[in-house]
Design an enzyme around this catalytic site. Structure first.
Site, PDB file in Angstrom:
ATOM      1  N   THR A 187       0.861  -1.172   0.000  1.00 52.79           N
ATOM      2  CA  THR A 187       0.000   0.000   0.000  1.00 52.79           C
ATOM      3  C   THR A 187       0.900   1.225   0.000  1.00 52.79           C
ATOM      4  OG1 THR A 187      -1.730   1.132   1.203  1.00 52.79           O
ATOM      5  CG2 THR A 187      -0.175  -0.097   2.530  1.00 52.79           C
ATOM      6  N   GLU A 332      -5.326  -3.426   2.851  1.00 56.50           N
ATOM      7  CA  GLU A 332      -5.159  -4.188   4.095  1.00 56.50           C
ATOM      8  C   GLU A 332      -6.362  -5.081   4.397  1.00 56.50           C
ATOM      9  OE1 GLU A 332      -4.535  -1.008   3.616  1.00 56.50           O
ATOM     10  OE2 GLU A 332      -2.922  -0.235   4.877  1.00 56.50           O
ATOM     11  N   LYS A 442      -8.980  21.411   9.479  1.00 58.15           N
ATOM     12  CA  LYS A 442      -9.311  21.925  10.805  1.00 58.15           C
ATOM     13  C   LYS A 442      -9.392  23.436  10.735  1.00 58.15           C
ATOM     14  CE  LYS A 442      -8.326  21.380  15.619  1.00 58.15           C
ATOM     15  NZ  LYS A 442      -9.510  20.953  16.183  1.00 58.15           N
ATOM     16  N   TRP A 447     -14.093  20.716  12.350  1.00 54.31           N
ATOM     17  CA  TRP A 447     -13.527  19.852  11.328  1.00 54.31           C
ATOM     18  C   TRP A 447     -14.379  19.973  10.068  1.00 54.31           C
ATOM     19  CZ3 TRP A 447      -8.907  17.807  11.922  1.00 54.31           C
ATOM     20  CH2 TRP A 447      -8.441  17.514  13.212  1.00 54.31           C
TER      21      TRP A 447
HETATM   22  P1  ADP Z   1      -3.911   3.646  -1.281  1.00 53.08           P
HETATM   23  O1  ADP Z   1      -3.496   3.809   0.152  1.00 53.08           O
HETATM   24  O2  ADP Z   1      -2.777   3.463  -2.213  1.00 53.08           O
HETATM   25  O3  ADP Z   1      -4.898   4.677  -1.755  1.00 53.08           O
HETATM   26  P2  ADP Z   1      -5.999   1.675  -0.908  1.00 53.08           P
HETATM   27  O4  ADP Z   1      -6.811   1.576  -2.135  1.00 53.08           O
HETATM   28  O5  ADP Z   1      -5.770   0.470  -0.115  1.00 53.08           O
HETATM   29  O6  ADP Z   1      -4.604   2.233  -1.342  1.00 53.08           O
HETATM   30  O7  ADP Z   1      -6.607   2.815  -0.014  1.00 53.08           O
HETATM   31  C1  ADP Z   1      -7.592   2.575   0.949  1.00 53.08           C
HETATM   32  C2  ADP Z   1      -8.148   3.891   1.397  1.00 53.08           C
HETATM   33  O8  ADP Z   1      -8.927   4.469   0.353  1.00 53.08           O
HETATM   34  C3  ADP Z   1      -9.077   3.824   2.558  1.00 53.08           C
HETATM   35  O9  ADP Z   1      -8.382   3.785   3.778  1.00 53.08           O
HETATM   36  C4  ADP Z   1      -9.879   5.110   2.400  1.00 53.08           C
HETATM   37  O10 ADP Z   1      -9.185   6.225   2.904  1.00 53.08           O
HETATM   38  C5  ADP Z   1      -9.971   5.246   0.916  1.00 53.08           C
HETATM   39  N1  ADP Z   1     -11.270   4.762   0.428  1.00 53.08           N
HETATM   40  C6  ADP Z   1     -11.550   3.556  -0.103  1.00 53.08           C
HETATM   41  N2  ADP Z   1     -12.844   3.475  -0.445  1.00 53.08           N
HETATM   42  C7  ADP Z   1     -13.412   4.647  -0.105  1.00 53.08           C
HETATM   43  C8  ADP Z   1     -14.741   5.189  -0.185  1.00 53.08           C
HETATM   44  N3  ADP Z   1     -15.745   4.504  -0.718  1.00 53.08           N
HETATM   45  N4  ADP Z   1     -14.951   6.444   0.285  1.00 53.08           N
HETATM   46  C9  ADP Z   1     -13.938   7.162   0.814  1.00 53.08           C
HETATM   47  N5  ADP Z   1     -12.672   6.709   0.911  1.00 53.08           N
HETATM   48  C10 ADP Z   1     -12.411   5.480   0.460  1.00 53.08           C
END
Ligand code: ADP
Length: 545
Positions: A187, A332, A442, A447
């Protein structure tokens, strides 16, 4: 004292071997296709796929791949990549999907950290790897896959098709434990190096079952799945496993797919399921509207990776007859966490309320426990208001990052994984990601969710994309800045955006300024890259507030 019960169910390992053998037997006539630029789709059957996967398995053995060895791919989505998805774990190897868009330094770090022994690379991507050869000494062999019609194999390297042609199929699979590693994916690290997540057979097996459920992706033998999510992004959302498990028809996106390829393939192949990040669906929308493609065969568009704007979900429904399902997940988590399906009694709700639910990230998949906690680690109520860090646990949630001493900080003392996302959960159990921790703004004591503001802006008919970032402010600490990309041919004024937002947002949440940009920068997997925008606007001078 009651006798100990020892007459139990079989201790049958939950491994991918069962799925593969079952589909080989049951669905030999079903087809798998790959897009080849400038040519008709390449098509073959599950019988061909199975036979070639068994040859590949034998070839991997001949290359010296042993249990636990990492075999990397550096490739676009293709039937060959799908063969690797299966053959590597079926012989006990660990499939490591490298992100082809990473920087050379990140790639070198990841290959070395994972200790990859063999790399399968697409010919069209070889140039990006070649220069790294001296920096990745663990790699013993490179195998080149002919992904384009004019692909040339660099001298001295093995070619995938030769490898298969010269090897007889494996005759039996090794016995594996369900806790054996099957794959790994890194990741992107926000600070420091990318972190490795290692999947097990058991995690993928259970995730496939859950993902195929009707209230999840609802994948079935009748589906035509278009694999557009890169096979190096978060396990390709696990669909290469679940889709083969159910015996669906597959189309793989091939080298460098563009939005128009998506429109054409969905229309011609009558694709029923195709996942993707929101930016892709925004680009597809423009083409469908402009050129009138028929994409109404899409019964399920899993959309996630970042927040899906409600306006997009509505538009796909109403204009294209194509249904989006908002989902949240992470590398993850193999990656599925939550998925937004309406409950049956919500079907009687007014349309506006239904879309409000569908725009949330959804309720947890079976197999995933969720909770939100405050800064002191106290669990917060599911009231749709309380906002805290989202934590998860379950059989397909990472237990530790691979060989990473900082890993422990991402887990709580009672064994939950800290996602780094800030969320609310409503009384119906629907999770809403407010922001990634680092993206929250912030302002004064309040927020502001950048996601909320940008999704509202993207509902404006003249807007193609919008990203909202925090810029430093002497009085309020941070204030929101909206970076807006107008739709092609549209002119848009700052005041139009602000007036559009005014009735929908608290006064303090209104962006201080709207800047027009040509495109929102994207990450390697197509998400808005706010890091780049923050850097670009770090010296932004705020207006008088
Ligand atoms: P990277 O860290 O490279 O972007 P990932 O695809 O594993 O790889 O990222 C997961 C993250 O993407 C989540 O922790 C979240 O922050 C964001 N995410 C995934 N799906 C959604 C969603 N439907 N809405 C908002 N954020 C999302």
């Amino acid at each position: 004292m009651a006798a100990r019960i020892d007459a139990l169910m079989m201790d049958y390992p939950l491994t991918l071997t069962h799925f593969f053998e079952r589909s080989r037997r049951l669905f030999p006539k079903k087809t798998i296709a790959t897009r080849v630029p400038g040519r008709p789709l390449f098509r073959y059957t599950y019988a061909d796929f199975a036979e070639r996967t068994m040859r590949l398995a034998a070839a991997l053995r001949a290359l010296g791949v042993k249990k636990g060895d990492r075999v990397a791919t550096f490739a676009w989505n293709s039937h060959r990549h799908l063969e690797l998805y299966w053959a590597v774990p079926l012989i006990g190897g660990v499939l490591h999907t490298l992100n082809i868009r990473l920087s050379r330094d990140d790639l070198a770090y990841i290959v070395n950290h994972a200790g990859d022994s063999v790399v399968f690379a697409d010919a069209s991507l070889w140039a990006a790897l070649e220069g790294l050869r001296d920096r990745i000494p663990t790699v013993r062999r490179f195998v080149i896959m002919p992904d384009t019609p004019d692909a040339a194999v660099p001298p001295g390297l093995a070619e995938y098709e030769d490898l298969l042609a010269g090897t007889a199929p494996i005759t039996s699979w090794p016995e594996l434990a369900e806790t054996d590693a099957s794959g790994m994916c890194y990741t992107s690290g926000t600070t420091g190096h990318p972190k490795g997540v290692v999947y097990t057979h058991r995690a993928v097996f259970l995730h496939c079952l859950a993902q195929a459920m009707t209230d999840s992706f609802g994948l079935s033998e009748r589906d035509v799945i278009f694999h557009m999510v890169p096979m190096f992004h978060a396990n390709s959302w696990c669909v290469p496993y679940t889709g083969v498990m159910v015996g669906a028809t597959h189309v793989l996106a091939g080298p460098n797919p563009q939005p128009r390829d998506i429109c054409e393939i969905v229309q011609s192949e009558k694709v029923t399921v195709c996942g993707g990040v929101p930016t892709v669906w925004i680009a597809v929308k423009e083409l469908v509207e402009h050129d009138g493609y028929d994409i109404s065969s899409l019964r399920c568009i899993p959309i996630g990776g970042s927040a899906a704007p409600r306006s997009l979900i509505e538009l796909y429904d109403k204009k294209f007859g194509a249904s989006m399902t908002h989902a949240w997940g992470m590398t993850e988590m193999t990656p599925l966490g939550t998925l937004s399906r309406l409950k049956s009694y919500m079907l009687d709700w007014p349309e506006d309320r239904q879309y409000a639910v569908r725009a949330r990230c959804g309720y947890p998949s079976v197999g995933v426990d969720v909770r939100i906690v405050d800064d002191d680690g106290r669990e917060l109520p599911w009231d749709g208001q309380s906002m805290g860090e989202l934590q998860v646990r379950g059989p397909w949630v990472v237990g530790a990052y691979y060989d990473n001493p900082e890993s422990a900080a991402r887990f709580t003392a009672d064994g939950w994984f800290r996602t780094g996302d800030v969320a609310t959960i409503d009384a119906e159990g629907y999770v809403q990601i407010t922001d990634r921790t680092k993206d929250l703004i912030k302002s004064g004591g309040e927020w502001i969710s950048s996601v909320d503001v940008e999704n509202l802006i993207m509902a404006h008919p003249k807007v193609l994309e919008a990203a909202v970032i925090a810029v430093p402010h002497p009085k309020w600490v941070e204030r929101p800045l909206a970076c807006v990309v107008p739709r092609p041919g549209e002119r848009i004024e700052r005041a139009e955006i602000i007036e559009f937002l005014r009735p929908k947002l608290a006064r303090w949440a209104l962006p201080d300024e709207v800047v027009l940009i040509d495109a929102v920068p994207k990450t390697s997997v197509g998400k808005f890259d706010k890091k780049v925008l923050r850097e670009r606007f770090k010296d932004w001078t705020p207006r008088e507030a």
